[in-house]
Design an enzyme around this catalytic site. Sequence first.
Site, PDB file in Angstrom:
ATOM      1  N   HIS A   1       0.821  -1.206   0.000  1.00 47.72           N
ATOM      2  CA  HIS A   1       0.000   0.000   0.000  1.00 47.72           C
ATOM      3  C   HIS A   1       0.862   1.266   0.000  1.00 47.72           C
ATOM      4  O   HIS A   1       0.688   2.142   0.844  1.00 47.72           O
ATOM      5  CB  HIS A   1      -0.939   0.009   1.218  1.00 47.72           C
ATOM      6  CG  HIS A   1      -2.048  -0.992   1.159  1.00 47.72           C
ATOM      7  ND1 HIS A   1      -2.859  -1.284   2.222  1.00 47.72           N
ATOM      8  CD2 HIS A   1      -2.490  -1.774   0.133  1.00 47.72           C
ATOM      9  CE1 HIS A   1      -3.748  -2.195   1.865  1.00 47.72           C
ATOM     10  NE2 HIS A   1      -3.553  -2.520   0.613  1.00 47.72           N
TER      11      HIS A   1
ATOM     12  N   HIS B   1      -8.266  -0.647   2.241  1.00 45.76           N
ATOM     13  CA  HIS B   1      -7.233  -0.995   1.265  1.00 45.76           C
ATOM     14  C   HIS B   1      -7.277   0.109   0.221  1.00 45.76           C
ATOM     15  O   HIS B   1      -8.225   0.872   0.163  1.00 45.76           O
ATOM     16  CB  HIS B   1      -7.524  -2.352   0.665  1.00 45.76           C
ATOM     17  CG  HIS B   1      -7.490  -3.465   1.669  1.00 45.76           C
ATOM     18  ND1 HIS B   1      -6.843  -4.658   1.447  1.00 45.76           N
ATOM     19  CD2 HIS B   1      -8.010  -3.563   2.912  1.00 45.76           C
ATOM     20  CE1 HIS B   1      -6.984  -5.438   2.502  1.00 45.76           C
ATOM     21  NE2 HIS B   1      -7.692  -4.811   3.410  1.00 45.76           N
TER      22      HIS B   1
HETATM   23  P1  FDA Z   1      -1.473   0.736 -10.689  1.00 45.98           P
HETATM   24  O1  FDA Z   1      -0.326  -0.099 -10.282  1.00 45.98           O
HETATM   25  O2  FDA Z   1      -2.812   0.113 -10.688  1.00 45.98           O
HETATM   26  O3  FDA Z   1      -1.238   1.316 -12.147  1.00 45.98           O
HETATM   27  C1  FDA Z   1       0.005   1.710 -12.649  1.00 45.98           C
HETATM   28  C2  FDA Z   1       0.123   1.268 -14.087  1.00 45.98           C
HETATM   29  O4  FDA Z   1       1.185   1.938 -14.699  1.00 45.98           O
HETATM   30  C3  FDA Z   1       0.405  -0.213 -14.240  1.00 45.98           C
HETATM   31  O5  FDA Z   1      -0.494  -0.782 -15.168  1.00 45.98           O
HETATM   32  C4  FDA Z   1       1.836  -0.257 -14.736  1.00 45.98           C
HETATM   33  O6  FDA Z   1       2.140  -1.365 -15.532  1.00 45.98           O
HETATM   34  C5  FDA Z   1       1.923   1.044 -15.483  1.00 45.98           C
HETATM   35  N1  FDA Z   1       3.281   1.573 -15.617  1.00 45.98           N
HETATM   36  C6  FDA Z   1       4.202   1.738 -14.643  1.00 45.98           C
HETATM   37  N2  FDA Z   1       5.318   2.304 -15.142  1.00 45.98           N
HETATM   38  C7  FDA Z   1       5.079   2.518 -16.458  1.00 45.98           C
HETATM   39  C8  FDA Z   1       5.851   3.089 -17.509  1.00 45.98           C
HETATM   40  N3  FDA Z   1       7.072   3.582 -17.292  1.00 45.98           N
HETATM   41  N4  FDA Z   1       5.302   3.128 -18.741  1.00 45.98           N
HETATM   42  C9  FDA Z   1       4.054   2.659 -18.974  1.00 45.98           C
HETATM   43  N5  FDA Z   1       3.290   2.114 -18.008  1.00 45.98           N
HETATM   44  C10 FDA Z   1       3.800   2.054 -16.767  1.00 45.98           C
HETATM   45  N6  FDA Z   1      -6.019  -2.764  -2.663  1.00 45.98           N
HETATM   46  C11 FDA Z   1      -7.291  -3.039  -2.310  1.00 45.98           C
HETATM   47  O7  FDA Z   1      -8.116  -2.136  -2.284  1.00 45.98           O
HETATM   48  N7  FDA Z   1      -7.660  -4.296  -1.946  1.00 45.98           N
HETATM   49  C12 FDA Z   1      -6.782  -5.335  -1.925  1.00 45.98           C
HETATM   50  O8  FDA Z   1      -7.145  -6.460  -1.598  1.00 45.98           O
HETATM   51  C13 FDA Z   1      -5.444  -5.052  -2.302  1.00 45.98           C
HETATM   52  N8  FDA Z   1      -4.519  -6.048  -2.312  1.00 45.98           N
HETATM   53  C14 FDA Z   1      -3.308  -5.839  -2.914  1.00 45.98           C
HETATM   54  C15 FDA Z   1      -2.473  -6.925  -3.158  1.00 45.98           C
HETATM   55  C16 FDA Z   1      -1.297  -6.746  -3.866  1.00 45.98           C
HETATM   56  C17 FDA Z   1      -0.417  -7.921  -4.149  1.00 45.98           C
HETATM   57  C18 FDA Z   1      -0.923  -5.444  -4.301  1.00 45.98           C
HETATM   58  C19 FDA Z   1       0.356  -5.237  -5.052  1.00 45.98           C
HETATM   59  C20 FDA Z   1      -1.734  -4.359  -4.031  1.00 45.98           C
HETATM   60  C21 FDA Z   1      -2.945  -4.553  -3.351  1.00 45.98           C
HETATM   61  N9  FDA Z   1      -3.826  -3.494  -3.148  1.00 45.98           N
HETATM   62  C22 FDA Z   1      -5.100  -3.759  -2.705  1.00 45.98           C
HETATM   63  C23 FDA Z   1      -3.461  -2.113  -3.509  1.00 45.98           C
HETATM   64  C24 FDA Z   1      -4.136  -1.574  -4.768  1.00 45.98           C
HETATM   65  O9  FDA Z   1      -4.419  -2.590  -5.688  1.00 45.98           O
HETATM   66  C25 FDA Z   1      -3.234  -0.515  -5.408  1.00 45.98           C
HETATM   67  O10 FDA Z   1      -2.906   0.438  -4.452  1.00 45.98           O
HETATM   68  C26 FDA Z   1      -3.891   0.209  -6.575  1.00 45.98           C
HETATM   69  O11 FDA Z   1      -4.375  -0.713  -7.511  1.00 45.98           O
HETATM   70  C27 FDA Z   1      -2.888   1.159  -7.207  1.00 45.98           C
HETATM   71  O12 FDA Z   1      -3.467   1.855  -8.271  1.00 45.98           O
HETATM   72  P2  FDA Z   1      -2.589   2.900  -9.108  1.00 45.98           P
HETATM   73  O13 FDA Z   1      -3.481   3.441 -10.149  1.00 45.98           O
HETATM   74  O14 FDA Z   1      -1.946   3.814  -8.161  1.00 45.98           O
HETATM   75  O15 FDA Z   1      -1.418   2.038  -9.756  1.00 45.98           O
END
Ligand code: FDA
Length: 571
Positions: free
Chosen positions: A508, A551
């Site tokens: 997170h 979350h």
């Molecule tokens: P997110 O990661 O979704 O999007 C970023 C995107 O940018 C990705 O698709 C990536 O590939 C892309 N990217 C990155 N760099 C790039 C570049 N240079 N060029 C092009 N593309 C690029 N939350 C919740 O509510 N319930 C839950 O149960 C969980 N459980 C959980 C488990 C695990 C294993 C993780 C890792 C996280 C969770 N979370 C969660 C957290 C939640 O899922 C997370 O915080 C959000 O999805 C993040 O959303 P963002 O839009 O910030 O980034």
Amino acid sequence: KSDSTYDYIVVGGGTSGLVVANRLSEQKNTTVLVIEAGGSVYNNPNVTNTLGYGKAFGTDIDWAYETTAQEYAGGSSQIVRAGKALGGTSTINGMAYLRAQAAQIDAWEAIGNKGWNWKNLLPYFKKSEKLQDPANYPFLEGSGVAFDPAYHGFTGPVKVGWSSTQLNDGLAQKLNATYQNLDVPVPYNRDANSGDMVGYSLYPKTVDADLNIREDAARAYYYPYQNRTNLHVWLNTHANKITWKDGEEVTANGVEVTLSNGKKTVVKATREVILAAGALKSPVLLELSGVGNPQILSKHGIATKVNLPTVGENLQDQMNNGLQFESKKTYSSDKSADYVAYPSADQLFPNSTALGAELLRKLPAYAAQVASANGNITKARDIYRFFKIQWDLIFKDEIPVAEILLSASGAAYSSEYWGSVPFSRGSVHLSSADPTAPAIIDPKYFMLDFDLHAQAQAARFIRDIFKTEPFADMAGAEITPGLSTVAAGADDKAWSTFIYSKYRSNFHPITTAGMLPKELGGVVDTSLKVYGTSNVRVVDASVMPFQVCGHLQSTVYAVAERAADIIKEQS
Ligand code: FDA
């Protein structure tokens, strides 16, 4: 492609990016490009399987970011997972749909972000949500799931609810009875998404209840809209940096990308570049583009475009541990129990008042320690203000201080848990001008002793649950860590060996491009625009100024929905 021009370029087709791309492309005369490093996972069973949590870890759709050696937590590095796919981290997460305590979002406004409060964000939580009423799903009978319709949306894109894998054998009710039998009971909370999270609840997930498959940002916000001619998505395309217009004002005019065939090109944006690459990537993209701390940028030969030293600072995460107990009953692995308890400080700590007073005395020293650990880039007096707000949230507003999950599989009960609001803060920065080089990620897990205390106390609390009827009767011995590893009555120090050797990131990460007043070290303003630029915004988890007790995804969806409205209003 190479000479294409769009009104808006969204960098990152993840949880937040697809929300903004969808909403902006509702305007027919507006063209939107999404740049996504990963591919489509529409048919990937590691994604769609609602019981498949963890199956995608370590595969090519997991960025698997590595931290530096964590010096306050035993010295090992940690893997912080994040989805690399259309849909981003929503395609690999635990699917829990849990928001925040209302007071936590109100704190965003209290620190200086006018208009960012629970009342204003609730409509956006609802706008993004399509709650599937459990009454329409006979397989949920007896499961105990419940919700309060006043707090939910029923017509938004993201399907939320419970699917046929929900356990309905009476365990939920027995766990509730156990919580009510504790010396300090944790009350039953019918709906933890109402803004009041404290209590014991059965929580909903991002799931398609009809098909029993994971709901993710791409299924919600992209696939049903993919025929829009003004919405383009470039998959397997890596964004390297923002390109700038010549002139006085710092105005983005495009993004340099590496296409799937390995070729570099610049795609033009006539209105805005919107970063949605996640909390461990968006700040690094700013740095690669010359927005950040001049000392860090110059080390890598990057010219400073905007002197904004706090880019990448204020990184906050939580730390996740687990306890396991034998179960007298054997549970099938094709059902899941999704039960959560959110104890307040009074419910978790036996001596909450004294603990609060002691912590309050320590806050100035904590703030000084955080500031000095990052070379005073963030100022001790500002961090003290953040910490005092956090203290008020814990001891006055009585937000949850821990999250205790319980699941049952095979002949064991597992309880994952974490302190909800650690004080420790670290940073993420680029390690090289090469945009594909891994960043330096240092969350400084367990830097401050309250964080260890909360983590140890949550473990003691879980032991209490398993000593309380009816659970005491249903469970056998403690498997992990086991009383021979951590004795009954162990102090924080004794718990720390187990905690440090077994914890993981709770995945997170937030505040690496924090929405805060500039004078408090903010990176974006209340319209999520990066200070010093005229048309670059950040809309992902990086902008959240404080940790939330739920979350992240529900709040990420809501913030991105609001961001889209702000962008529409301002253009
Ligand atoms: P997110 O990661 O979704 O999007 C970023 C995107 O940018 C990705 O698709 C990536 O590939 C892309 N990217 C990155 N760099 C790039 C570049 N240079 N060029 C092009 N593309 C690029 N939350 C919740 O509510 N319930 C839950 O149960 C969980 N459980 C959980 C488990 C695990 C294993 C993780 C890792 C996280 C969770 N979370 C969660 C957290 C939640 O899922 C997370 O915080 C959000 O999805 C993040 O959303 P963002 O839009 O910030 O980034």
